[in-house]
Design a protein around this motif. Sequence first.
Motif, PDB file in Angstrom:
ATOM      1  N   PRO A  70     110.652  34.431 129.707  1.00  0.00           N
ATOM      2  CA  PRO A  70     109.559  34.270 130.666  1.00  0.00           C
ATOM      3  C   PRO A  70     108.215  34.563 129.996  1.00  0.00           C
ATOM      4  N   ALA A  71     107.158  34.004 130.541  1.00  0.00           N
ATOM      5  CA  ALA A  71     105.817  34.243 130.000  1.00  0.00           C
ATOM      6  C   ALA A  71     105.479  35.734 130.016  1.00  0.00           C
ATOM      7  N   THR A  72     106.069  36.480 130.933  1.00  0.00           N
ATOM      8  CA  THR A  72     105.791  37.920 131.013  1.00  0.00           C
ATOM      9  C   THR A  72     106.252  38.665 129.758  1.00  0.00           C
ATOM     10  N   SER A  73     107.101  38.040 128.934  1.00  0.00           N
ATOM     11  CA  SER A  73     107.536  38.693 127.694  1.00  0.00           C
ATOM     12  C   SER A  73     106.371  38.844 126.708  1.00  0.00           C
ATOM     13  N   LEU A  74     105.259  38.145 126.969  1.00  0.00           N
ATOM     14  CA  LEU A  74     104.075  38.242 126.105  1.00  0.00           C
ATOM     15  C   LEU A  74     103.177  39.424 126.488  1.00  0.00           C
ATOM     16  N   ALA A  75     103.438  40.034 127.630  1.00  0.00           N
ATOM     17  CA  ALA A  75     102.579  41.111 128.153  1.00  0.00           C
ATOM     18  C   ALA A  75     102.359  42.269 127.171  1.00  0.00           C
ATOM     19  N   PRO A  76     103.386  42.757 126.468  1.00  0.00           N
ATOM     20  CA  PRO A  76     103.131  43.879 125.542  1.00  0.00           C
ATOM     21  C   PRO A  76     102.092  43.560 124.475  1.00  0.00           C
ATOM     22  N   LEU A  77     101.985  42.311 124.095  1.00  0.00           N
ATOM     23  CA  LEU A  77     101.008  41.921 123.076  1.00  0.00           C
ATOM     24  C   LEU A  77      99.577  42.028 123.589  1.00  0.00           C
ATOM     25  N   LEU A  78      99.419  41.943 124.903  1.00  0.00           N
ATOM     26  CA  LEU A  78      98.079  41.948 125.499  1.00  0.00           C
ATOM     27  C   LEU A  78      97.651  43.317 126.026  1.00  0.00           C
ATOM     28  N   LYS A  79      98.477  44.316 125.807  1.00  0.00           N
ATOM     29  CA  LYS A  79      98.154  45.678 126.266  1.00  0.00           C
ATOM     30  C   LYS A  79      96.861  46.151 125.585  1.00  0.00           C
ATOM     31  N   ASP A  80      95.952  46.706 126.393  1.00  0.00           N
ATOM     32  CA  ASP A  80      94.669  47.250 125.920  1.00  0.00           C
ATOM     33  C   ASP A  80      93.739  46.199 125.324  1.00  0.00           C
ATOM     34  N   VAL A  81      93.893  44.949 125.726  1.00  0.00           N
ATOM     35  CA  VAL A  81      93.023  43.870 125.258  1.00  0.00           C
ATOM     36  C   VAL A  81      92.012  43.563 126.354  1.00  0.00           C
ATOM     37  N   THR A  82      90.763  43.418 125.963  1.00  0.00           N
ATOM     38  CA  THR A  82      89.721  43.053 126.926  1.00  0.00           C
ATOM     39  C   THR A  82      88.859  41.938 126.341  1.00  0.00           C
ATOM     40  N   SER A  83      88.139  41.295 127.217  1.00  0.00           N
ATOM     41  CA  SER A  83      87.197  40.263 126.811  1.00  0.00           C
ATOM     42  C   SER A  83      85.899  40.564 127.537  1.00  0.00           C
ATOM     43  N   ARG A  84      84.832  40.723 126.773  1.00  0.00           N
ATOM     44  CA  ARG A  84      83.542  41.100 127.351  1.00  0.00           C
ATOM     45  C   ARG A  84      82.560  39.936 127.264  1.00  0.00           C
ATOM     46  N   PRO A  85      81.830  39.711 128.368  1.00  0.00           N
ATOM     47  CA  PRO A  85      80.854  38.615 128.351  1.00  0.00           C
ATOM     48  C   PRO A  85      79.560  39.020 127.644  1.00  0.00           C
ATOM     49  N   HIS A  86      78.958  38.036 126.987  1.00  0.00           N
ATOM     50  CA  HIS A  86      77.637  38.201 126.372  1.00  0.00           C
ATOM     51  C   HIS A  86      76.795  37.016 126.824  1.00  0.00           C
ATOM     52  N   TRP A  94      82.280  34.957 125.124  1.00  0.00           N
ATOM     53  CA  TRP A  94      83.200  36.056 125.366  1.00  0.00           C
ATOM     54  C   TRP A  94      83.633  36.672 124.046  1.00  0.00           C
ATOM     55  N   GLU A  95      83.581  37.989 123.989  1.00  0.00           N
ATOM     56  CA  GLU A  95      83.990  38.708 122.791  1.00  0.00           C
ATOM     57  C   GLU A  95      85.316  39.399 123.064  1.00  0.00           C
ATOM     58  N   LEU A  96      86.299  39.050 122.275  1.00  0.00           N
ATOM     59  CA  LEU A  96      87.630  39.611 122.415  1.00  0.00           C
ATOM     60  C   LEU A  96      87.674  40.985 121.771  1.00  0.00           C
ATOM     61  N   GLU A  97      88.198  41.948 122.500  1.00  0.00           N
ATOM     62  CA  GLU A  97      88.366  43.300 121.963  1.00  0.00           C
ATOM     63  C   GLU A  97      89.846  43.639 122.030  1.00  0.00           C
ATOM     64  N   ALA A  98      90.427  43.806 120.846  1.00  0.00           N
ATOM     65  CA  ALA A  98      91.847  44.126 120.733  1.00  0.00           C
ATOM     66  C   ALA A  98      92.037  45.017 119.518  1.00  0.00           C
ATOM     67  N   PRO A  99      93.098  45.820 119.523  1.00  0.00           N
ATOM     68  CA  PRO A  99      93.375  46.598 118.317  1.00  0.00           C
ATOM     69  C   PRO A  99      93.475  45.650 117.116  1.00  0.00           C
ATOM     70  N   ALA A 100      92.850  45.991 116.010  1.00  0.00           N
ATOM     71  CA  ALA A 100      92.751  45.106 114.840  1.00  0.00           C
ATOM     72  C   ALA A 100      94.109  44.575 114.393  1.00  0.00           C
ATOM     73  N   GLU A 101      95.125  45.434 114.424  1.00  0.00           N
ATOM     74  CA  GLU A 101      96.444  45.010 113.939  1.00  0.00           C
ATOM     75  C   GLU A 101      97.127  44.008 114.885  1.00  0.00           C
ATOM     76  N   ARG A 102      96.602  43.866 116.117  1.00  0.00           N
ATOM     77  CA  ARG A 102      97.186  42.919 117.069  1.00  0.00           C
ATOM     78  C   ARG A 102      96.302  41.702 117.319  1.00  0.00           C
ATOM     79  N   LEU A 103      95.149  41.637 116.688  1.00  0.00           N
ATOM     80  CA  LEU A 103      94.197  40.559 116.964  1.00  0.00           C
ATOM     81  C   LEU A 103      94.793  39.173 116.723  1.00  0.00           C
TER      82      LEU A 103
END
Length: 171
Positions: A70-86, A94-103
Amino acid sequence: MVSGREQQDALLELLNSTPVVNGVVQDQLADPQAARSWQQAHGGTGSTEEHRHLLQARDALQGVVRGSLPATSLAPLLKDVTSRPHLSTAGVSWELEAPAERLMAVEAVLAWSALLETMPGRLRPCANPECRLFLIDRSKTNKARWCSMAVCGNRMKARRHYQRTRDGAAG
């Protein structure tokens, strides 16, 4: 800024990094040096952690596209990821903010999602059951079935022809 087409191509390369060669599944990212080169060629750092997350993303995305996960299996990869508008005179970016090792893994998931939204049904597995590759159908008719007409398409057509002639001779 990376174009949508470049993101799609990178996603397809990632999905297709486990081809079948002479009947055996190969993992082109299993060798640490080859993986590091691939990661760096696609804008990554080449770190071991990045590699681990990239493989996790690849395996999950392959399952999602094949329909076995299921698509929900991708959820752990998106944990603590945000996108901020500029906001600027050019509009909103939009600027993607994610832990560097998961970018890289996050970018692969976002490329999959964008394809799903902008080109629904166009990312799919090759119709050859012995092939593990994927394709993005960019044709007007959306009827592409094989990763490669020259390889899988010809093989499948030859099999069908052989089956028809064999069945005809038996009848």
